[in-house]
Design an enzyme around this catalytic site. Structure first.
Site, mmCIF file in Angstrom:
data_model
loop_
_atom_site.group_PDB
_atom_site.id
_atom_site.type_symbol
_atom_site.label_atom_id
_atom_site.label_comp_id
_atom_site.label_asym_id
_atom_site.label_seq_id
_atom_site.Cartn_x
_atom_site.Cartn_y
_atom_site.Cartn_z
ATOM 1 N N ARG A 321 29.509 20.536 27.243
ATOM 2 C CA ARG A 321 30.330 21.520 27.932
ATOM 3 C C ARG A 321 31.716 20.920 28.169
ATOM 4 O O ARG A 321 31.849 19.948 28.926
ATOM 5 C CB ARG A 321 29.699 21.898 29.274
ATOM 6 C CG ARG A 321 28.295 22.513 29.161
ATOM 7 C CD ARG A 321 28.343 23.947 28.666
ATOM 8 N NE ARG A 321 27.023 24.449 28.314
ATOM 9 C CZ ARG A 321 26.171 24.999 29.169
ATOM 10 N NH1 ARG A 321 26.497 25.085 30.447
ATOM 11 N NH2 ARG A 321 25.005 25.463 28.754
ATOM 12 N N GLU A 323 34.119 21.342 30.106
ATOM 13 C CA GLU A 323 34.592 21.883 31.378
ATOM 14 C C GLU A 323 35.173 20.748 32.211
ATOM 15 O O GLU A 323 34.504 19.740 32.438
ATOM 16 C CB GLU A 323 33.440 22.551 32.132
ATOM 17 C CG GLU A 323 32.824 23.730 31.379
ATOM 18 C CD GLU A 323 31.564 24.243 32.043
ATOM 19 O OE1 GLU A 323 31.120 23.608 33.027
ATOM 20 O OE2 GLU A 323 31.031 25.269 31.591
ATOM 21 N N ARG A 329 27.706 17.217 40.454
ATOM 22 C CA ARG A 329 26.595 17.767 39.679
ATOM 23 C C ARG A 329 26.975 18.196 38.260
ATOM 24 O O ARG A 329 26.153 18.751 37.547
ATOM 25 C CB ARG A 329 25.979 18.960 40.421
ATOM 26 C CG ARG A 329 26.896 20.163 40.552
ATOM 27 C CD ARG A 329 26.160 21.337 41.186
ATOM 28 N NE ARG A 329 26.948 22.557 41.103
ATOM 29 C CZ ARG A 329 26.461 23.771 41.323
ATOM 30 N NH1 ARG A 329 25.183 23.915 41.626
ATOM 31 N NH2 ARG A 329 27.236 24.820 41.236
ATOM 32 N N HIS A 330 28.221 17.960 37.851
ATOM 33 C CA HIS A 330 28.671 18.383 36.524
ATOM 34 C C HIS A 330 28.875 17.193 35.583
ATOM 35 O O HIS A 330 29.377 16.143 35.991
ATOM 36 C CB HIS A 330 29.980 19.174 36.617
ATOM 37 C CG HIS A 330 29.796 20.581 37.075
ATOM 38 N ND1 HIS A 330 29.924 20.946 38.396
ATOM 39 C CD2 HIS A 330 29.484 21.708 36.394
ATOM 40 C CE1 HIS A 330 29.698 22.250 38.516
ATOM 41 N NE2 HIS A 330 29.432 22.736 37.321
ATOM 42 N N GLU A 477 21.601 25.048 41.379
ATOM 43 C CA GLU A 477 21.038 25.602 40.145
ATOM 44 C C GLU A 477 20.605 24.509 39.177
ATOM 45 O O GLU A 477 21.334 23.537 38.949
ATOM 46 C CB GLU A 477 22.076 26.503 39.474
ATOM 47 C CG GLU A 477 21.606 27.117 38.166
ATOM 48 C CD GLU A 477 22.731 27.279 37.158
ATOM 49 O OE1 GLU A 477 22.454 27.157 35.953
ATOM 50 O OE2 GLU A 477 23.888 27.484 37.579
ATOM 51 N N SER A 480 19.222 28.443 33.922
ATOM 52 C CA SER A 480 19.541 29.850 33.726
ATOM 53 C C SER A 480 18.653 30.374 32.605
ATOM 54 O O SER A 480 18.412 29.675 31.608
ATOM 55 C CB SER A 480 21.010 30.041 33.338
ATOM 56 O OG SER A 480 21.842 29.863 34.464
ATOM 57 N N ARG A 532 19.819 17.330 36.260
ATOM 58 C CA ARG A 532 19.847 17.997 37.565
ATOM 59 C C ARG A 532 18.459 18.039 38.199
ATOM 60 O O ARG A 532 18.328 17.892 39.422
ATOM 61 C CB ARG A 532 20.411 19.409 37.430
ATOM 62 C CG ARG A 532 21.918 19.448 37.272
ATOM 63 C CD ARG A 532 22.445 20.851 37.480
ATOM 64 N NE ARG A 532 23.892 20.902 37.276
ATOM 65 C CZ ARG A 532 24.627 21.998 37.434
ATOM 66 N NH1 ARG A 532 24.039 23.134 37.797
ATOM 67 N NH2 ARG A 532 25.922 21.980 37.226
#
Length: 558
Positions: A321, A323, A329-330, A477, A480, A532
């Site tokens: 990712r 991002e 948490r990323h 989270e 998903s 996670r």
């Protein structure tokens, strides 16, 4: 032509032959001083060499210690013992172990102590002059001088100490050394000490320069950044070893459950010829004379496998990712636990399967003896690692998105009916659910269609919401999932209505959409984040503690 007399006259010095002036008194004095220093150093080295040769000649146990390559009369080892086996050892049992030197100290000329470490296990070793093997003082001194973190091969007798050894994990036994050889020597100066990494790190690590170098007890503080920069050393601590063994355990439990339910483990590509899934947050790489992209998930490949009639598929692999999120948490790369399955009657078949999968993983982490032991090791550094709460029932707590919004609004936290939840709202919801229902794991169903990807199936009774869900641990989270659109025409319409619009016939999507043109069974699935799950199960303050070599916007090494 010069005469013979002229040839016999001394020739005049040329200007370029240099100055022939004699050296000064100061330069001579300096040269003599340097010469004297060199001679004294040479004499000292020679004396040390002679003394060492004399000591070696008098060392009656020279064959019982030293570098393993030069050891003479070394007995071949028939069986190696792991330190983990010594908790239940027998008195006077002879064992040979390969272990690291965690600590070494000389008590006297006749006695030295070592702490040997293998993974999370430690034992005290004793080297004493004399005994059956006639251990020499030279051997005692040599053992006490071995650099910390060096690897040694030690043979000795297991003995019960007069009192339990409180500084080692194996407290009821110690090892009385008969022979010890150096397998691999560590550097004398290390960037961080493993023993310092065994203490709890600062909980608010922001790499600031004004972070104290010592804690309140005057002991060195090793920040998260320093640990990650020296991951090989930090990874040797008992807590790090336990964390990554638990990570392995979660992967095994995932596959174990998948095998029990007849899933096929697939391995899809991590390279794509176009930026798919909307085109945002992808890494572009050079691919010969063209461009390629690292995939954001195996989503399209899983669906195409279902279109191949594989019915149930799963996968473990890296997810990328792009991002620029610098949070606890990323990551820009993490490990995904993915599954996809055919739906027979209702999309809740997929949601129920995912819930049972997570309950299976968490309950086994809590109940199996080895996982319980590993969790207790982590708990010593990260208090609360073993207090993850599950509902007493066999089913997980399931709320709708509308239920979640109501809980937040009732608690005075504003949340919109069709807006996605923010991180702070999710955390607050986790606290509310923990207090009200007594569980750290729950699922939220029926998310608004507007906040889900284009391939998510809308609820046939209410198109504003979708047949989609998220899983949460400790209010954050971890997964998903959804039912996917399997009808070709419906999928193309959703793609064209996307913001920005997507072309179903473009090179990046053509092979994906064609899979549904040829007919595909109703299906759904989800993607779990392994890092996670581990972070939130143990309550770790940062996902980087749960990642061996993390990648984030500011880190590409080691």
């Amino acid at each position: 032509m010069a005469s013979q007399g002229d040839r016999d006259l001394p020739s005049r010095a040329r200007e370029d032959e240099g100055d022939t002036t004699a050296p000064s008194k100061n330069s001579l004095k300096k040269a003599n001083k340097e010469k004297g220093k060199a001679e004294r150093a040479a004499k000292r080295q020679e004396l040390e060499r002679q003394q060492k040769e004399q000591a070696d000649a008098n060392d009656t146990s020279m064959h019982l210690h030293g570098p393993i390559q030069s050891a003479t009369d070394r007995r071949p080892v028939q069986r190696f013992t792991e330190l983990a086996e010594l908790y239940d050892a027998k008195e006077d049992q002879e064992v040979t172990v390969d272990a690291r030197i965690h600590n070494a100290r000389v008590q006297s000329a006749k006695l030295a102590f070592l702490v040997l470490r293998e993974e999370a296990h430690t034992i005290q070793a004793v080297i004493a002059e004399g005994g059956i093997n006639q251990i020499s003082r030279q051997m005692v001194k040599w053992c006490g001088g071995i650099n910390a973190e060096s690897i040694v091969r030690a043979t000795g007798l297991v003995k019960q100490p007069k009192e339990p050894v409180t500084s080692t994990s194996i407290s009821n036994f110690e090892l009385h050394i008969e022979s010890i050889y150096l397998v691999s020597e560590a550097a004398q100066m290390l960037p961080v000490q493993v023993k310092d990494c065994m203490r709890a790190p600062p909980m608010n690590d922001d790499d600031s320069k004004d972070e104290p170098e010592m804690d309140s007890q005057g002991l060195p503080v090793v920040s998260l950044n320093a640990r990650l920069n020296n991951r090989v050393l930090d990874g040797r601590t008992a807590a790090s070893q336990a964390i990554f063994q638990l990570q392995s355990g979660i992967s095994h439990l995932f596959i174990e459950y998948m095998n029990q339910n007849r899933f096929t483990w697939i391995n899809s590509s991590r390279l794509a010829g176009a930026a798919t899934e909307g085109g945002a947050g992808v890494f572009e790489v050079k691919y010969f004379d063209t461009k390629a992209y690292l995939t954001q998930s195996p989503q399209f490949f899983k669906q195409m496998a279902i279109a191949m009639d594989m019915k149930r598929v799963c996968e473990i692999g890296p997810v990328f990712r792009a991002e620029n999120s610098n949070t606890h948490r990323h990551l820009t790369e993490f490990t995904g636990l993915d599954f996809e399955m055919v739906i027979k009657n209702d999309y809740h078949e997929v949601l129920s399967f995912g819930e049972k999968l997570m309950l299976y993983i968490i309950r086994n982490l809590q109940q199996r003896a080895e996982f319980k032991r590993l969790t207790q090791v982590v708990d010593q550094i990260f208090p609360g690692a073993g207090d993850f709460k599950l509902p007493s029932e066999d089913s997980a707590l399931r709320l709708t998105f509308a239920d979640a919004v109501k809980l937040l609004n009732d608690a005075g936290i504003e949340a919109g009916e069709f807006d996605d939840l923010s991180t702070s709202q999710e955390k607050a919801l986790g606290r509310i659910i923990g207090e009200k229902y007594g569980t750290d794991f729950y699922t939220i169903d029926k998310y608004p269609s507007a906040v889900r990807p284009f391939y998510t199936m809308p609820d046939p009774t209410n198109p504003k919401v979708s047949n989609s869900y998220d899983f949460f641990m400790r209010g954050q989270e971890i997964m998903s999932g959804a039912q996917r659109i399997h009808d070709y025409n419906q999928l193309c319409e959703r793609m064209k209505a996307n913001d920005p619009p997507l072309d179903p016939s473009s090179e990046g999507f053509r092979h994906y959409t064609d899979a549904f043109k040829y007919g595909c069974a109703p299906h759904g699935g989800g993607g779990l984040g392994l890092n996670r799950i581990l972070q939130f199960y143990l309550g770790l303050p940062d996902i980087r503690f749960a990642t061996m070599f993390p990648r984030d916007p500011g880190r590409l090494a080691p």
